[in-house]
Design a protein around this motif. Structure first.
Motif, PDB file in Angstrom:
ATOM      1  N   ARG A  99      -9.792   1.021   3.314  1.00 38.00           N
ATOM      2  CA  ARG A  99      -9.578   1.760   4.559  1.00 38.00           C
ATOM      3  C   ARG A  99     -10.506   1.230   5.661  1.00 38.00           C
TER       4      ARG A  99
ATOM      5  N   LEU B 155       1.145   4.100  -3.226  1.00 38.17           N
ATOM      6  CA  LEU B 155       0.923   5.537  -3.099  1.00 38.17           C
ATOM      7  C   LEU B 155       2.203   6.347  -3.252  1.00 38.17           C
TER       8      LEU B 155
ATOM      9  N   ARG C 282      -7.136   9.762   1.106  1.00 36.41           N
ATOM     10  CA  ARG C 282      -6.587   9.675  -0.245  1.00 36.41           C
ATOM     11  C   ARG C 282      -7.651   9.143  -1.193  1.00 36.41           C
TER      12      ARG C 282
ATOM     13  N   MET D 282      -8.171  -1.419  -5.865  1.00 31.85           N
ATOM     14  CA  MET D 282      -7.381  -0.200  -6.045  1.00 31.85           C
ATOM     15  C   MET D 282      -6.514  -0.278  -7.288  1.00 31.85           C
TER      16      MET D 282
ATOM     17  N   PHE E   6       0.831  -1.207   0.000  1.00 36.84           N
ATOM     18  CA  PHE E   6       0.000   0.000   0.000  1.00 36.84           C
ATOM     19  C   PHE E   6       0.863   1.255   0.000  1.00 36.84           C
TER      20      PHE E   6
ATOM     21  N   PHE F 158     -10.625   2.827  -2.247  1.00 40.18           N
ATOM     22  CA  PHE F 158      -9.905   3.331  -1.083  1.00 40.18           C
ATOM     23  C   PHE F 158     -10.782   3.248   0.168  1.00 40.18           C
TER      24      PHE F 158
ATOM     25  N   LEU G 173      -4.121   5.206   4.091  1.00 41.74           N
ATOM     26  CA  LEU G 173      -5.154   5.381   3.069  1.00 41.74           C
ATOM     27  C   LEU G 173      -6.142   6.490   3.408  1.00 41.74           C
TER      28      LEU G 173
END
Length: 385
Positions: free
Chosen positions: A148, A80, A135, A203, A76, A144, A132
């Motif tokens: 999350r 990002l 975002r 994602m 993760f 997301f 997360l």
């Protein structure tokens, strides 16, 4: 036992799904795949308790499963573009594993082994949630939010599991004991990875779709919207202008003597000119204007809610910003170039094709008139204002 085998099967499926996305080059896919590969081995070792030696079904199995959640978190973070705190992850995993070893060989306590690993899992799940949080962007919003939420629920579940087992009176004798609490906590522990992996796949898939859509709607060289995307925007703005009798202007911008630049300096320098032209155009136009590359050295700017004078002012400001001639840039840095601009305003009964044809005629007149100038189409301004 059945739950462990079902979860193992889910991890196999998730690993296959992630393998299918490996060619997408989405960051994080590798770590998520490695996590599921480790989970398959760890879950099979857990399921072999009493058949295989305890070293394999307890120490090795827990070590591998601690590695799975660490790899998920690393995935993760990489997805990002964030740094991975390898030291913290490794230190926490070693501390949790040390607890497993101590409370297996030195002071036998199943409950404290569970507390050791639950603390680590809860901390990492909360870290995923924090990573997360906030975002969200377009197509990524739902994936997301799902991931999350899953991380938050799992973090709370493991924290409660650790607290529950810390009270020896409630702790089960075996993790496979068929009590309600034991089954709930076992489900939280074993189904966590499939849930997080599902979120990761969502994602990654949303990222692929978003990047594909962006590539289809933008020019790869300048980053400006493509001809196809511009025409779609233009039709919407045209309908809005006609519905509200508002002003709408169109600028066609063409780099002067661009073939000469390519022939003299090479296509690499020509590409730099186009990128510079696009960047300066974005800075010169209004925030509500739409800019696109139509092809070659030709660009277009659509001017919503603009009368003739406002459109002419934007066009002149743009021409001046793109006047990179030797006279305008006496320092001599970079390749010199200028642009010609044709301006047309929406008239009653216009289609976008007719508006563009008049702007194109004005652009041709600017080229014929000496270049580095703005020419307005004949009749411009007699319709909508």
């Amino acid at each position: 036992m059945s739950l462990l085998l079902v979860t193992t099967a889910l991890s196999v499926v998730m690993l296959l799904v992630l393998s299918s996305l490996a060619g997408s080059k989405v960051a994080g896919i590798r770590e998520w795949g490695q996590a599921n590969a480790l989970a398959i081995i760890a879950l099979l070792l857990f399921a072999s308790r009493g058949v295989l030696p305890d070293l394999l079904s307890i120490e090795v199995a827990n070590a591998l499963y601690l590695g799975t959640i660490a790899l998920m978190y690393a995935g993760f973070r990489r997805h990002l573009g964030l740094p991975v705190p390898r030291g913290l992850l490794l230190g926490g995993a070693l501390a949790a594993l040390a607890g497993v070893v101590v409370f297996h060989h030195l002071a036998e306590s199943l409950a404290m082994r569970v507390v050791s690993v639950s603390c680590y899992h809860a901390a990492v799940y909360f870290a995923i949630f924090a990573t997360l949080r906030g975002r969200v962007d377009g197509r990524l919003r739902y994936p997301f939010a799902f991931t999350r939420s899953a991380a938050l629920v799992l973090g709370i579940g493991h924290a409660v599991r650790g607290a529950f087992h810390a009270v020896e009176a409630y702790a089960p004798v075996s993790l496979l004991e068929p009590s309600t609490a034991n089954l709930v906590f076992l489900a939280i522990g074993t189904l966590a990875l499939p849930a997080l992996t599902l979120g990761a796949v969502m994602m990654a898939n949303a990222r692929v779709i978003s990047e594909t859509a962006y590539a289809a709607d933008h020019d790869h060289l300048t980053g400006a919207p493509s001809r196809r995307a511009f025409f779609a925007i233009a039709e919407r703005e045209l309908a809005r202008a006609q519905r509200h009798a508002g002003g709408l202007g169109l600028l066609l911008v063409d780099a002067d003597h661009f073939k000469r630049i390519n022939d003299t300096y090479g296509h690499g320098v020509g590409d730099q000119v186009l990128r510079d032209l696009a960047e300066r155009t974005r800075e010169a136009i209004r925030k509500i204007d739409h800019f696109a590359r139509l092809g070659g050295e030709e660009f277009a700017v659509l001017l919503p809610d603009a009368g003739l004078e406002a459109a002419r002012a934007v066009a002149e400001r743009l021409r001046a910003a793109l006047d990179r001639s030797a006279a305008a840039t006496p320092s001599g840095h970079g390749v010199t170039y200028t642009v010609s601009i044709g301006l047309a305003m929406l008239e009653e009964g216009d289609t976008f094709a007719s508006l563009m044809a008049r702007a194109d005629a004005a652009l041709y007149a600017a080229k014929a008139g000496g270049r580095n100038m703005v020419v307005c189409a004949e009749g411009t301004g007699l319709g909508y204002t």
